[in-house]
Design a protein around this motif. Structure first.
Motif, PDB file in Angstrom:
ATOM      1  N   LYS A   1       0.872  -1.277   0.079  1.00  0.00           N
ATOM      2  CA  LYS A   1       0.042  -0.032  -0.048  1.00  0.00           C
ATOM      3  C   LYS A   1       0.689   1.205  -0.079  1.00  0.00           C
ATOM      4  CE  LYS A   1      -3.443   2.080   2.594  1.00  0.00           C
ATOM      5  NZ  LYS A   1      -4.556   2.150   3.707  1.00  0.00           N
ATOM      6  N   GLY A   2       0.606   2.180  -0.932  1.00  0.00           N
ATOM      7  CA  GLY A   2       1.210   3.264  -1.038  1.00  0.00           C
ATOM      8  C   GLY A   2       2.591   3.272  -1.872  1.00  0.00           C
ATOM      9  N   GLU A   3       3.034   2.309  -2.266  1.00  0.00           N
ATOM     10  CA  GLU A   3       4.314   1.957  -2.966  1.00  0.00           C
ATOM     11  C   GLU A   3       4.241   2.580  -4.265  1.00  0.00           C
ATOM     12  OE1 GLU A   3       7.642  -1.346  -2.588  1.00  0.00           O
ATOM     13  OE2 GLU A   3       5.908  -2.311  -3.327  1.00  0.00           O
ATOM     14  N   GLU A   4       5.184   3.166  -4.937  1.00  0.00           N
ATOM     15  CA  GLU A   4       5.130   3.223  -6.334  1.00  0.00           C
ATOM     16  C   GLU A   4       5.550   1.827  -6.947  1.00  0.00           C
ATOM     17  OE1 GLU A   4       7.252   6.780  -7.599  1.00  0.00           O
ATOM     18  OE2 GLU A   4       6.682   7.754  -5.850  1.00  0.00           O
ATOM     19  N   PHE A   5       4.768   2.017  -8.073  1.00  0.00           N
ATOM     20  CA  PHE A   5       5.020   0.703  -8.828  1.00  0.00           C
ATOM     21  C   PHE A   5       6.472   0.069  -9.444  1.00  0.00           C
ATOM     22  CE2 PHE A   5       0.365   1.039  -9.860  1.00  0.00           C
ATOM     23  CZ  PHE A   5      -0.131   0.536  -8.582  1.00  0.00           C
ATOM     24  N   PRO A   6       7.215   1.154  -9.973  1.00  0.00           N
ATOM     25  CA  PRO A   6       8.408   0.804 -10.104  1.00  0.00           C
ATOM     26  C   PRO A   6       9.379   0.699  -8.968  1.00  0.00           C
ATOM     27  CG  PRO A   6       7.802   3.001 -11.263  1.00  0.00           C
ATOM     28  CD  PRO A   6       6.683   2.497 -10.333  1.00  0.00           C
ATOM     29  N   LEU A   7       9.025   0.927  -7.942  1.00  0.00           N
ATOM     30  CA  LEU A   7      10.019   0.723  -6.515  1.00  0.00           C
ATOM     31  C   LEU A   7       9.352  -0.874  -6.249  1.00  0.00           C
ATOM     32  CD1 LEU A   7       9.853   4.060  -4.747  1.00  0.00           C
ATOM     33  CD2 LEU A   7      11.615   2.978  -6.454  1.00  0.00           C
ATOM     34  N   THR A   8       8.223  -1.327  -6.651  1.00  0.00           N
ATOM     35  CA  THR A   8       7.645  -2.290  -6.091  1.00  0.00           C
ATOM     36  C   THR A   8       8.542  -3.541  -6.867  1.00  0.00           C
ATOM     37  OG1 THR A   8       5.521  -1.768  -6.003  1.00  0.00           O
ATOM     38  CG2 THR A   8       5.744  -4.267  -6.315  1.00  0.00           C
ATOM     39  N   ILE A   9       8.802  -3.425  -8.217  1.00  0.00           N
ATOM     40  CA  ILE A   9       9.631  -4.283  -8.868  1.00  0.00           C
ATOM     41  C   ILE A   9      11.133  -4.448  -8.388  1.00  0.00           C
ATOM     42  CG2 ILE A   9      10.373  -3.058 -10.834  1.00  0.00           C
ATOM     43  CD1 ILE A   9       9.371  -6.823 -10.580  1.00  0.00           C
ATOM     44  N   ALA A  10      11.762  -3.075  -8.149  1.00  0.00           N
ATOM     45  CA  ALA A  10      13.065  -3.074  -7.588  1.00  0.00           C
ATOM     46  C   ALA A  10      13.130  -3.879  -6.256  1.00  0.00           C
ATOM     47  CB  ALA A  10      13.394  -1.791  -7.336  1.00  0.00           C
ATOM     48  N   ARG A  11      12.183  -3.708  -5.582  1.00  0.00           N
ATOM     49  CA  ARG A  11      12.287  -4.337  -4.055  1.00  0.00           C
ATOM     50  C   ARG A  11      12.069  -5.735  -4.226  1.00  0.00           C
ATOM     51  NH1 ARG A  11       7.939  -6.213  -1.608  1.00  0.00           N
ATOM     52  NH2 ARG A  11       6.471  -5.036  -2.676  1.00  0.00           N
ATOM     53  N   GLU A  12      10.844  -6.208  -5.278  1.00  0.00           N
ATOM     54  CA  GLU A  12      10.852  -7.789  -5.332  1.00  0.00           C
ATOM     55  C   GLU A  12      12.062  -8.320  -5.979  1.00  0.00           C
ATOM     56  OE1 GLU A  12       8.596  -9.817  -4.699  1.00  0.00           O
ATOM     57  OE2 GLU A  12       7.225  -8.398  -3.595  1.00  0.00           O
ATOM     58  N   VAL A  13      12.856  -7.828  -6.853  1.00  0.00           N
ATOM     59  CA  VAL A  13      13.974  -8.427  -7.395  1.00  0.00           C
ATOM     60  C   VAL A  13      14.927  -8.525  -6.395  1.00  0.00           C
ATOM     61  CG1 VAL A  13      15.851  -8.061  -9.263  1.00  0.00           C
ATOM     62  CG2 VAL A  13      13.370  -7.721  -9.687  1.00  0.00           C
ATOM     63  N   LYS A  14      15.258  -7.292  -5.687  1.00  0.00           N
ATOM     64  CA  LYS A  14      16.122  -7.281  -4.757  1.00  0.00           C
ATOM     65  C   LYS A  14      15.871  -8.473  -3.610  1.00  0.00           C
ATOM     66  CE  LYS A  14      19.369  -5.459  -2.069  1.00  0.00           C
ATOM     67  NZ  LYS A  14      20.728  -5.462  -2.394  1.00  0.00           N
ATOM     68  N   GLU A  15      14.668  -8.804  -3.257  1.00  0.00           N
ATOM     69  CA  GLU A  15      14.381  -9.800  -2.287  1.00  0.00           C
ATOM     70  C   GLU A  15      14.393 -11.001  -2.585  1.00  0.00           C
ATOM     71  OE1 GLU A  15      10.553  -7.221  -0.054  1.00  0.00           O
ATOM     72  OE2 GLU A  15      10.107  -8.909  -1.107  1.00  0.00           O
ATOM     73  N   GLU A  16      14.072 -11.384  -3.998  1.00  0.00           N
ATOM     74  CA  GLU A  16      14.264 -12.644  -4.625  1.00  0.00           C
ATOM     75  C   GLU A  16      15.433 -13.102  -5.275  1.00  0.00           C
ATOM     76  OE1 GLU A  16      11.126 -12.652  -7.484  1.00  0.00           O
ATOM     77  OE2 GLU A  16       9.573 -12.684  -6.017  1.00  0.00           O
ATOM     78  N   THR A  17      16.513 -12.089  -5.440  1.00  0.00           N
ATOM     79  CA  THR A  17      17.633 -12.425  -6.207  1.00  0.00           C
ATOM     80  C   THR A  17      18.798 -11.654  -5.839  1.00  0.00           C
ATOM     81  OG1 THR A  17      17.614 -10.531  -7.912  1.00  0.00           O
ATOM     82  CG2 THR A  17      16.117 -12.644  -8.358  1.00  0.00           C
ATOM     83  N   GLY A  18      18.491 -10.675  -4.788  1.00  0.00           N
ATOM     84  CA  GLY A  18      19.906 -10.111  -4.340  1.00  0.00           C
ATOM     85  C   GLY A  18      20.314  -9.085  -5.542  1.00  0.00           C
ATOM     86  N   LEU A  19      19.670  -8.825  -6.560  1.00  0.00           N
ATOM     87  CA  LEU A  19      20.062  -7.867  -7.490  1.00  0.00           C
ATOM     88  C   LEU A  19      19.439  -6.565  -7.387  1.00  0.00           C
ATOM     89  CD1 LEU A  19      20.089 -10.336 -10.794  1.00  0.00           C
ATOM     90  CD2 LEU A  19      22.111  -9.530  -9.407  1.00  0.00           C
ATOM     91  N   GLU A  20      20.096  -5.621  -7.817  1.00  0.00           N
ATOM     92  CA  GLU A  20      19.636  -4.178  -7.833  1.00  0.00           C
ATOM     93  C   GLU A  20      18.932  -3.842  -9.201  1.00  0.00           C
ATOM     94  OE1 GLU A  20      22.256  -1.661  -6.195  1.00  0.00           O
ATOM     95  OE2 GLU A  20      22.417  -3.051  -4.009  1.00  0.00           O
TER      96      GLU A  20
ATOM     97  N   ALA B   1       3.469  -4.349 -15.634  1.00  0.00           N
ATOM     98  CA  ALA B   1       4.986  -5.086 -15.844  1.00  0.00           C
ATOM     99  C   ALA B   1       5.684  -3.636 -16.341  1.00  0.00           C
ATOM    100  CB  ALA B   1       4.804  -6.025 -16.990  1.00  0.00           C
ATOM    101  N   TYR B   2       6.898  -3.807 -16.145  1.00  0.00           N
ATOM    102  CA  TYR B   2       8.015  -2.739 -16.586  1.00  0.00           C
ATOM    103  C   TYR B   2       9.082  -3.506 -16.977  1.00  0.00           C
ATOM    104  CZ  TYR B   2       5.776   0.805 -13.575  1.00  0.00           C
ATOM    105  OH  TYR B   2       4.800   1.829 -13.327  1.00  0.00           O
ATOM    106  N   GLU B   3       9.791  -2.992 -18.020  1.00  0.00           N
ATOM    107  CA  GLU B   3      11.229  -3.115 -18.443  1.00  0.00           C
ATOM    108  C   GLU B   3      12.040  -2.894 -17.158  1.00  0.00           C
ATOM    109  OE1 GLU B   3      12.137  -1.297 -21.894  1.00  0.00           O
ATOM    110  OE2 GLU B   3      11.191  -2.682 -23.259  1.00  0.00           O
ATOM    111  N   ALA B   4      13.243  -3.562 -17.002  1.00  0.00           N
ATOM    112  CA  ALA B   4      14.169  -3.141 -15.952  1.00  0.00           C
ATOM    113  C   ALA B   4      15.655  -3.649 -16.456  1.00  0.00           C
ATOM    114  CB  ALA B   4      13.686  -3.963 -14.584  1.00  0.00           C
ATOM    115  N   ARG B   5      16.312  -3.063 -15.491  1.00  0.00           N
ATOM    116  CA  ARG B   5      17.921  -3.258 -15.922  1.00  0.00           C
ATOM    117  C   ARG B   5      18.669  -3.614 -14.641  1.00  0.00           C
ATOM    118  NH1 ARG B   5      21.544   0.990 -16.226  1.00  0.00           N
ATOM    119  NH2 ARG B   5      20.611   2.750 -15.680  1.00  0.00           N
TER     120      ARG B   5
END
Length: 136
Positions: free
Chosen positions: A51-70, A90-94
């Motif tokens: 709740k309240g999280e910007e969606f681009p930050l959601t994917i950054a958080r999820e990738v970090k939690e699941e893989t350790g990658l930023e 869905a977003y592209e990400a690098r």
């Protein structure tokens, strides 16, 4: 009063956010998810927005939690009212940093794949996102 009436009258949504994470060579990061169906365990990093999280930050958080990658989210590639009361984004990400270290509770394996050699058992909606096809 108007806000309360609107709140009661309209659907509430969970927001699932997916990242199409690519490396400098165009390969895409796929994860083998522990809790997904056994015949379709492979897919992109994904998770639910807080709740309240910007969606681009959601994917950054999820990738970090699941893989350790930023990662840094880029272009929005998909937005749809999805299954039942779920909004799909869905977003592209690098990758911009971090070291690969899997969350073994959620993720069994992580591999980089060329878009033209995706594994069997990949979610079809994720295949479409990787290949830039329109999702129905």
């Amino acid at each position: 009063m108007q806000w309360r009436v609107l709140w009661l009258a309209h659907a509430k949504f969970m927001v699932g956010v997916t990242g199409v994470v690519r490396d400098d060579h165009g390969q895409v990061l796929l994860l083998k998810h522990r809790m997904w169906p056994q015949d379709r365990p492979w897919g992109l990093p994904t998770g639910y927005a807080i709740k309240g999280e910007e969606f681009p930050l959601t994917i950054a958080r999820e990738v970090k939690e699941e893989t350790g990658l930023e990662v840094e989210a880029g272009r929005l590639v998909h937005l749809k009212s999805g299954y039942k009361l779920r909004l799909e984004v869905a977003y592209e990400a690098r990758v911009v940093g971090g070291d690969l270290k899997l969350d073994s509770f959620e993720i069994l394996e992580a591999k980089w794949h060329s878009p033209d050699s995706l594994p069997d058992g990949i979610q079809e909606s994720h295949r479409a996102l990787i290949l830039g096809k329109t999702l129905s």
